[in-house]
Write a protein that holds these residues in place. Structure first.
Motif, mmCIF file in Angstrom:
data_model
loop_
_atom_site.group_PDB
_atom_site.id
_atom_site.type_symbol
_atom_site.label_atom_id
_atom_site.label_comp_id
_atom_site.label_asym_id
_atom_site.label_seq_id
_atom_site.Cartn_x
_atom_site.Cartn_y
_atom_site.Cartn_z
ATOM 1 N N SER A 45 -40.631 -66.279 -89.966
ATOM 2 C CA SER A 45 -39.203 -65.846 -90.162
ATOM 3 C C SER A 45 -38.093 -66.742 -89.511
ATOM 4 O O SER A 45 -37.376 -67.675 -89.599
ATOM 5 N N ILE A 46 -38.634 -66.767 -87.657
ATOM 6 C CA ILE A 46 -37.634 -67.310 -87.037
ATOM 7 C C ILE A 46 -37.520 -68.953 -86.890
ATOM 8 O O ILE A 46 -36.660 -69.751 -87.580
ATOM 9 N N PHE A 47 -38.979 -69.095 -87.164
ATOM 10 C CA PHE A 47 -39.872 -70.630 -87.417
ATOM 11 C C PHE A 47 -38.642 -71.170 -88.254
ATOM 12 O O PHE A 47 -38.649 -72.257 -87.905
ATOM 13 N N PHE A 48 -38.851 -70.593 -89.210
ATOM 14 C CA PHE A 48 -38.770 -71.460 -91.136
ATOM 15 C C PHE A 48 -37.634 -71.470 -90.665
ATOM 16 O O PHE A 48 -37.231 -72.302 -91.341
ATOM 17 N N ALA A 49 -37.006 -69.971 -90.410
ATOM 18 C CA ALA A 49 -35.082 -70.423 -90.183
ATOM 19 C C ALA A 49 -34.684 -71.616 -89.493
ATOM 20 O O ALA A 49 -33.705 -72.667 -90.128
ATOM 21 N N LEU A 50 -35.272 -71.928 -88.157
ATOM 22 C CA LEU A 50 -35.127 -73.093 -87.268
ATOM 23 C C LEU A 50 -35.354 -74.252 -87.857
ATOM 24 O O LEU A 50 -34.674 -75.419 -88.123
ATOM 25 N N SER A 51 -37.048 -74.422 -88.400
ATOM 26 C CA SER A 51 -37.125 -75.517 -89.184
ATOM 27 C C SER A 51 -35.969 -75.863 -90.585
ATOM 28 O O SER A 51 -35.992 -77.092 -90.679
ATOM 29 N N PHE A 52 -35.309 -75.465 -90.550
ATOM 30 C CA PHE A 52 -34.820 -75.418 -92.155
ATOM 31 C C PHE A 52 -33.480 -75.816 -91.934
ATOM 32 O O PHE A 52 -32.772 -77.013 -92.216
ATOM 33 N N MET A 53 -32.871 -75.426 -90.697
ATOM 34 C CA MET A 53 -31.371 -76.038 -89.819
ATOM 35 C C MET A 53 -32.370 -77.178 -89.587
ATOM 36 O O MET A 53 -31.411 -78.592 -89.393
ATOM 37 N N PHE A 54 -33.468 -77.763 -88.583
ATOM 38 C CA PHE A 54 -33.716 -78.969 -87.858
ATOM 39 C C PHE A 54 -33.898 -80.050 -89.763
ATOM 40 O O PHE A 54 -33.663 -81.506 -89.288
ATOM 41 N N GLY A 55 -34.731 -79.412 -90.606
ATOM 42 C CA GLY A 55 -34.872 -80.226 -91.595
ATOM 43 C C GLY A 55 -33.878 -80.325 -91.981
ATOM 44 O O GLY A 55 -33.687 -81.912 -92.921
ATOM 45 N N GLY A 56 -32.520 -80.023 -92.748
ATOM 46 C CA GLY A 56 -31.560 -79.974 -93.003
ATOM 47 C C GLY A 56 -30.241 -80.421 -92.252
ATOM 48 O O GLY A 56 -30.030 -81.919 -93.062
ATOM 49 N N LEU A 57 -30.613 -81.141 -90.735
ATOM 50 C CA LEU A 57 -30.090 -81.956 -90.123
ATOM 51 C C LEU A 57 -30.348 -83.581 -90.203
ATOM 52 O O LEU A 57 -30.212 -84.131 -90.391
ATOM 53 N N SER A 58 -31.803 -83.013 -90.244
ATOM 54 C CA SER A 58 -31.918 -84.553 -90.451
ATOM 55 C C SER A 58 -32.166 -85.075 -91.924
ATOM 56 O O SER A 58 -32.332 -86.329 -91.707
ATOM 57 N N GLU A 59 -32.478 -84.322 -92.741
ATOM 58 C CA GLU A 59 -31.752 -84.944 -94.076
ATOM 59 C C GLU A 59 -30.382 -85.750 -94.021
ATOM 60 O O GLU A 59 -30.421 -86.475 -94.870
ATOM 61 N N VAL A 91 -31.596 -67.926 -88.894
ATOM 62 C CA VAL A 91 -31.072 -67.997 -87.482
ATOM 63 C C VAL A 91 -30.740 -66.601 -87.223
ATOM 64 O O VAL A 91 -30.965 -65.885 -86.401
ATOM 65 N N VAL A 92 -28.930 -66.427 -88.354
ATOM 66 C CA VAL A 92 -28.633 -65.313 -87.483
ATOM 67 C C VAL A 92 -29.202 -64.287 -87.586
ATOM 68 O O VAL A 92 -28.702 -63.062 -86.870
ATOM 69 N N GLN A 93 -29.667 -63.624 -88.648
ATOM 70 C CA GLN A 93 -30.476 -62.469 -89.012
ATOM 71 C C GLN A 93 -31.566 -62.393 -89.248
ATOM 72 O O GLN A 93 -31.868 -62.900 -90.535
ATOM 73 N N PRO A 94 -32.782 -62.132 -89.000
ATOM 74 C CA PRO A 94 -33.618 -62.406 -89.528
ATOM 75 C C PRO A 94 -34.244 -61.743 -90.107
ATOM 76 O O PRO A 94 -35.702 -62.041 -90.200
ATOM 77 N N GLY A 95 -33.968 -60.219 -90.195
ATOM 78 C CA GLY A 95 -34.555 -59.519 -90.753
ATOM 79 C C GLY A 95 -34.072 -59.737 -92.696
ATOM 80 O O GLY A 95 -35.080 -59.617 -92.781
#
Length: 157
Positions: A45-59, A91-95
């Motif tokens: 879940s943390i990696f997905f959150a980080l990858s969403f951030m990276f994916g969004g920024l790259s998009e 990322v801020v709320q992993p739960g």
């Protein structure tokens, strides 16, 4: 003229490698998750959150750098901004990330499937013969996404 349009897209899109990098990261992640599924849920879940951030920024970067080349680049920009915001929130709320992940995956798949269907129809309009398989995968993706949204337990499995 129909062939030259597809050739111009292939030759003019900048930074095509960014979605490739994101895809490779997802493949590596999937291999790690399959080796230890129970202990990797929080890390996933943390990696997905980080990858969403990276994916969004790259998009966002991709759409802005290709705004003069790609038609409807604003949709790509909007999707990138939305993905970045959701990624930061998770990322801020992993739960929360664990519980939202199933729905987000379902809606993300739905959005991408609808975009794939639209792209298949555009490709057909310009005379490509391979638009049918893209359309079929878009429809299958849309059906799978509706199933995942309706029953999020299957997303976790």
């Amino acid at each position: 003229m129909k062939t030259s349009f597809l050739d111009s897209i292939k030759n003019s899109v900048k930074h095509w490698y960014i979605p490739l990098i994101v895809g490779i990261l997802f493949v590596i992640l999937s291999l790690a998750v399959f080796t230890s599924p129970l202990s990797s849920l929080l890390a996933l879940s943390i990696f997905f959150a980080l990858s969403f951030m990276f994916g969004g920024l790259s998009e966002v970067f991709f759409s802005i750098s290709n705004r003069n080349t790609l038609p409807n680049w604003g949709w790509s920009l909007a999707f990138g901004i939305l993905t970045t915001i959701v990624g930061f929130s998770l990322v801020v709320q992993p739960g929360l990330s664990i519980s939202v992940m199933a729905f987000y995956v379902g809606f993300l798949l739905l959005f991408r499937s609808v975009a794939s269907i639209s792209f298949a129809l555009d490709v057909k309009k310009y005379g490509s013969k391979n638009w049918g398989s893209l359309l079929a995968f878009g429809i299958l993706g849309a059906l799978a996404s509706l199933f995942l949204i309706w029953n999020p337990l299957f997303t976790g499995i």
